[in-house]
Design an enzyme around this catalytic site. Structure first.
Site, PDB file in Angstrom:
ATOM      1  N   CYS A   6     -33.638  24.740  39.967  1.00 10.67           N
ATOM      2  CA  CYS A   6     -34.114  25.598  38.892  1.00 10.67           C
ATOM      3  C   CYS A   6     -32.944  26.011  38.015  1.00 10.67           C
ATOM      4  O   CYS A   6     -31.789  25.737  38.318  1.00 10.67           O
ATOM      5  CB  CYS A   6     -34.745  26.873  39.457  1.00 10.67           C
ATOM      6  SG  CYS A   6     -36.213  26.565  40.455  1.00 10.67           S
TER       7      CYS A   6
ATOM      8  N   GLY B 254     -35.018  21.883  35.316  1.00 12.21           N
ATOM      9  CA  GLY B 254     -36.364  22.046  35.845  1.00 12.21           C
ATOM     10  C   GLY B 254     -37.406  21.750  34.796  1.00 12.21           C
ATOM     11  O   GLY B 254     -37.374  22.367  33.732  1.00 12.21           O
TER      12      GLY B 254
ATOM     13  N   ASN C 214     -32.443  31.028  41.278  1.00 11.80           N
ATOM     14  CA  ASN C 214     -32.054  29.639  41.507  1.00 11.80           C
ATOM     15  C   ASN C 214     -31.372  29.580  42.859  1.00 11.80           C
ATOM     16  O   ASN C 214     -30.384  30.291  43.092  1.00 11.80           O
ATOM     17  CB  ASN C 214     -31.090  29.176  40.392  1.00 11.80           C
ATOM     18  CG  ASN C 214     -30.495  27.796  40.618  1.00 11.80           C
ATOM     19  OD1 ASN C 214     -29.417  27.507  40.129  1.00 11.80           O
ATOM     20  ND2 ASN C 214     -31.179  26.938  41.377  1.00 11.80           N
ATOM     21  N   GLY C 215     -31.924  28.766  43.754  1.00 14.01           N
ATOM     22  CA  GLY C 215     -31.319  28.648  45.081  1.00 14.01           C
ATOM     23  C   GLY C 215     -32.366  28.545  46.172  1.00 14.01           C
ATOM     24  O   GLY C 215     -33.540  28.268  45.884  1.00 14.01           O
TER      25      GLY C 215
ATOM     26  N   TYR D  62     -24.440  15.216  39.928  1.00 13.86           N
ATOM     27  CA  TYR D  62     -25.710  14.781  39.371  1.00 13.86           C
ATOM     28  C   TYR D  62     -26.420  15.833  38.514  1.00 13.86           C
ATOM     29  O   TYR D  62     -26.955  15.522  37.467  1.00 13.86           O
ATOM     30  CB  TYR D  62     -26.638  14.389  40.517  1.00 13.86           C
ATOM     31  CG  TYR D  62     -28.060  14.181  40.105  1.00 13.86           C
ATOM     32  CD1 TYR D  62     -28.464  12.975  39.520  1.00 13.86           C
ATOM     33  CD2 TYR D  62     -29.013  15.182  40.267  1.00 13.86           C
ATOM     34  CE1 TYR D  62     -29.781  12.777  39.129  1.00 13.86           C
ATOM     35  CE2 TYR D  62     -30.329  14.991  39.876  1.00 13.86           C
ATOM     36  CZ  TYR D  62     -30.707  13.799  39.306  1.00 13.86           C
ATOM     37  OH  TYR D  62     -31.996  13.609  38.915  1.00 13.86           O
TER      38      TYR D  62
END
Lengths: 456, 456, 456, 456
Positions: B2, B29, B103-104, B245
């Site tokens: 995210c 996302g 996020n996580g 990435y």
């Protein structure tokens, strides 16, 4: 600018194939698109403003079934009549149906239109295409080749056409071959398309280019070829701007591959360029092949120092005027960590108005670039195109109105070099086969109409 | 995976800024997105499945006005509960409002959820985020820092949070700093974001990374910083896969720039690679920096031999199973003219399942490539991530189940090399600061919950 | 069936007025709609499948600005060519533009089309309208009245037209006046419309009906009237089915008001009907006026015993075949508490196929009705209409294939009575002015074409 | 105001049934809607702003499959939080799921919310419903009846609930039974709904009303009934405004049928009304039953003199302020031919603000009505409702602020009469069973919260 596709199968439904092929040439036109398919009995069609993927929902596609079809994507045009200009055009005459899609631009469309209007014909669009169709219809009494030959006597300029009659798929390329038209095959299917990617996508094989002045007719599973005239000598004048900018890297048109041409152009431009810079930076995505050619020749390393946002699309809410520098940044963010304090060679394929270059240079400066040397892998665009490329009026072409020195000042770069016309022609094997009128004003066919054309 | 953003201004509407920032991290996302803004009196919000540009129409954006806001983009997740999992979460407790975006991934979310459910709390989603919010709400009586410290005692794992209270914008990063969180400033605005492009886009300046274990609070135009615990020693374990990435090339996280890291990785991989090939071909777009690094080090020229269709999007009608090779070709068409008879080094950033590589290799073979040497500029992914990267279950990780020899056979390439872990760490200055558990299984924090996590 | 509107102002934008007027005649056609407006220089238009309120968004409407315009709503037609059949048709000939919208149906369209196709004209739709437009264009050299007179010599059948040239708004009604066309005025605006509600809605005043065979031309703010021929005697044959079913209650066409006619018809039907029932139940909404007339005459009280769901619309998910009785119930739920054990007179305006009546009777029986006496306030429909009403082929008209006894059995009611033709004509002052061919087969104009017509 | 439905089947998918039932009660709420279904293992749900037919596309409906489900339609509410207020609410607690939909309004929601927030509960909406759900969740450890009894000790006011647990469908009606809740059956399905039309539509049979204070639980195909308290005496105070205005004509609630009540009310109002008029004109559609009752009693004939446009919907482009009289006319056009020079009795079911009546009277005057006598078939609304009807604040109720004389002047009619409270109660058998607080301020349950409620 526009793109066309046509697919013929003896007895299988080809509408999904047509959809994929059309998708693959989406880069040739994003304003509107359309498809017409025939099941032998009846032509059904749909066209609307928008991208292929939005216009053709699964539901719409299901309603279009047939063993033969043509399709079209159209580039953005000015004016409110965009909806009326969507293609293919579909109609019937003398109990026979005809559908037609067109890439190119006539130089005498208005003159012919006046003539037809005098005879009482109505026009529902601003396109040259309608003119072509009405002349064709006037002469069409069942023999499509005869009527096309007569039609081609009237129409002058650039046209690559795909046409569908009750039982034939037809491809036509004007006697100069300005616009591409490729012929391919996959199993029992024949494919006609503006670029070979539309054939590749189906796993098909390219057979060859349709020749300038050639009419190919596919009927009952067989392909026949005709020359529009025995008297008239066709003379290849393939558009070199397709290779510079318009076509995809994988396009091979009249035996020139766009990617190879672009890399070579970058290399030639670098040959006598004594700039000593830290890195070559391509303007994504179109500047890449030229930058690779430039980097290979100059031994200056390439850096991907402009980061593209892959998601910016139609629905993006545009920044207001005060926020317009946002607009460039949201598309291309300079990688300040990489360019800070560096001297860079910024490579793009062409300059038309110069406004984007100017904003980019500003953005790179703010990110810390020390020197910015702009290199354009094609000659300065100084003349409008009459054959289908949407170059603006000459008054808006920066190279038509400013010297290189003035352009440097306007754009804000430290130096600016273009590939010259000779250099450009060095990148191809047969330089006489190309139209380069946008660079030198040497038009193979004179414009007959007055006023601006609406190309397709 | 995210992305999060938060923007604070003392008195100007920031909703459009929030929109542009969110747009710039769309790559983090694509499944759903949302924004919550506060005008001091009231929080309004909207969230839905879809891309930022589709969900936030001009009309929706107009209805969201405030001088403070947070926003979120969410990666695709399995299951039917996607709608309930959209963020930010917004609610009120003890007459005070709270909004939170995350996020996580926690390693003990389920355990905490069980505990809260025993106390009668209801859950409306499957997200860890709701667990964090409820614990925070339970302790929140007006002092957000105190309640956050208590909350951080409970929650274990990866979390970068942006939180909005009635009058504060808060940023939090877990004690290991697994996920990024960057702090920036533009005029009177403070910006918190997963990546710096969200700050760049606004013309803002990056101040610094939020530190592992740090709580930053922006209130009344001022920024204050707190450590979640004096006893607990934060230890940086920044995710190296962000650099391989996930993050954009222009991301600089914990002083490592993704682009530089990628180029360097490509260079290191080439160092002792004795392959003698005709060209280096990147897998677009993510393979480019590694390919540039590889090409520079090996002196083999780069060629853009896979042509991407820039228009393939959500609405594209998917080919059926029989037509699936179409699916690869419509996205990436090999430039057969360039690769025919050539030996190529195909460079990609990573391999997860191996299915895309396999189809690509097949497509290149059919286009005439003589030899295909696959080079991956990161080590083999052998372990699932517990901290927010959506790596599949180990059983689906090709490198976890096959030897290199077996992979070569499966993928169909002539040779295959990965960068090894040491090589990867050579590309950064402080190798101990990174989590590399997906490569070596050395997890900084143990997983407490059983079953698969739903990361964010 | 279709509806048309045209509005002319000397210098004010009328597009929003046109929208409201079109909205008010939505009942005349729900399949597609369109508007064309002229600002003196240029005609812009838009048309699509769907309802007025869905097709014309605020954004679309903004793009259509002009002081003169015509608009059209179209009834559902069979076949896949619906998109091509949307109106108005817009085009240009001899440097002059023409736009045309049509309500009616020609009896010789195919014959004329064949003739034009022989001359090389292409057709892009299946509509009669295109035939009219092409003939008009052929003769149009600037004098619209002269060209219309010539056109009207060719075309036979029913047509009410609104036409827009560069600077004129024109209304035309065929020599029999089958379809309505009303002329109104509001301030400086002239309005032409299929029904007066399109004039009322703007606060305008009805001036009069356009006469059979009349051409009215509005230009430079003035209205002029022409007769299409001095030799040809127009003869009013106004469609009586407009008053029975099609027009709104507030329509006054050729001096007959639909509501008054319907109430009167109900009253006449009741006169010699000796039924002794508990209540009169109208079929909503069209059965109301007839039921009121019947109830007043018979002294049996009216009851609103069928409850309509006001929200059933286009997007409603249709029940499957097994669930089809649901379909009736979701639209009309019988009020069982009111009708249980009662004898009812069920009043509807007409019967075409009989299928709806059958399902309704079944539903009322299940709700407990003791006796159901079906009363139809018009005669049995036994013949197809050639003039624009979409009556199905005779083979599907129940009254054309069954006796009253057989209909009673099929529908399942206890008794069935129709108003007879004499009774119907008693409800109007001038019975000779009406076409009643659908009841007695006495067609004022013979059909020339073969095959089924596509009315409009 | 809102509407609820719940359907239980032992083993068949009921989502389409749920859709039809919800469609049939669309009149109870047009702002938003939602459905939650369970297949025994998992609850899936969807909810959004908009009408049932727009929100639930065939695709959405397909994704919602289960043998048990609940659904909700919600009336328009003020404020920006509409999205957060959509129902049903769905969540899980102690490994068990719960979904809940609510019609009604608590008088102590805020008080309870404060209490829960003190305990650290977060709220994500402004609805009373969330309060009910959280209290229920707090006590729910597997026995739904026990937890509901405890919950009902806390919550005061009006609530009809449908609840779904892992394996039960539950219906609850508050001890006064303010809002309706009907129990029905069709084959193996049990149905709970706000109105019987939701049962009729499925071809089901009404069993009975859920009793005030009753909890019905359907599990394993069997229905069990519980009283929430042995100590507490339930006392029926069914809302009479449902019968006056809100419910459909076919609703039978607590043994009173809305249509019969409305006709009777019109008759009682006419009894001692000495007006000598030419016709009774109902305000469509809600004025019809009262007008029929009035006409039958007064022997003055009914005329359908206001013609409704059946197509005006959500997408209609609203007229600007200057054009606002258009707004009334596009919805209701007076039939001037019928009313010109006539004296009319205009019948409506109720007056709240008086603004619509005023515009209607103006429109009728302009159409030529000689005298307009306004007759309202219910008493003047003088008090706000605390139990779920969205009556505005008292300051906006015309009858709370003006005498009848002043209302006549404001509205512009010639005379105005209301049914008085005694007259209204004459229309029902058991007058003590009804809440009539909006007319006389005699509230069965005192309001505990301060401020305005958000009813549902």
């Amino acid at each position: 600018m526009c793109g066309v596709v046509g697919i013929y199968s003896k007895d299988k439904d080809i509408s999904k194939q047509l959809y994929y092929s059309l998708y693959s040439i989406q880069h040739r036109g994003q304003e509107s698109c359309g498809m017409a398919v025939s099941n032998g009995d009846e032509i059904s069609y749909y066209k609307d403003m928008g991208l292929v993927g939005d216009v053709f929902t699964p539901k719409k596609l299901e309603q279009l079934q047939g063993n033969m079809g043509i399709a079209h994507v159209r580039y953005s045009t000015a004016g409110g009549s965009a909806f009326a200009n969507c293609q293919p055009l579909v109609g019937s005459v003398r109990k026979r149906s005809l559908a037609l899609a067109h890439n190119g631009n006539l130089v005498n469309a208005q003159t012919l239109k006046d003539m037809l209007e005098e005879d009482g014909y109505m026009f529902t669009s601003n396109t040259d295409t309608e003119v072509i169709l009405y002349i064709l219809a006037r002469y069409y009494k069942g023999n499509i080749v005869e009527s096309l030959k007569l039609t081609m006597d009237y129409i002058k300029g650039a046209y690559s056409l795909v046409i569908m009659s009750d039982d034939e798929l037809i491809g036509v390329r004007d006697p100069f071959g300005f616009r591409p038209l490729i012929l391919g095959k996959k199993d029992d299917q024949y494919i006609l398309a503006s670029e070979n990617c539309a054939i590749d996508i189906l796993g098909g094989e390219v057979i060859r280019d349709v020749e300038p002045g050639e009419i190919v007719v596919i009927k009952d599973g067989e392909l026949k070829s005709y020359n529009f005239s025995e008297n008239y000598k066709s003379m290849k004048k393939s558009c070199i701007f397709e290779h510079i900018y318009f076509a995809r890297n994988d396009a091979t048109i009249d035996d020139v591959n766009a990617y190879e041409f672009r890399v070579k152009s970058g290399g030639i431009l670098a040959q006598d360029d004594a700039i000593n810079a830290d890195m070559v930076v391509p303007v994504p995505d179109s500047g890449w092949p030229g930058a690779i050619g430039y980097a290979n020749a100059s031994k200056i390393p390439v850096a991907e120092a402009l980061v593209k946002n892959r998601y910016v699309g139609r629905t993006f809410i545009k920044p207001t005027q005060e926020e317009r520098e946002l607009g460039v940044k949201i598309k291309l963010n300079p990688l300040s960590r990489v360019i800070k304090g560096k001297s860079i060679v910024l490579v793009d394929d062409s300059i038309v108005r110069g406004t984007t270059s100017r904003l980019l240079v500003k953005s790179l400066r703010e990110a810390g670039a020390k020197e910015i040397h702009l290199r354009i892998t094609s000659p300065p665009v100084k003349y409008s195109c009459y054959y289908g490329i949407d170059t603006p009026n000459r008054s808006k072409l920066i190279a038509s109105n400013k010297t290189v020195e003035e352009m440097i000042e306007y754009i804000g770069c430290d130096s600016l070099r273009f590939l010259d016309i000779e250099g450009m022609l060095d990148a191809v094997d047969e330089p006489f086969n190309f139209c380069k009128a946008c660079f030198d004003g040497d038009y193979p066919v004179k414009k007959i109409d007055k006023g601006e054309a609406i190309s397709c």
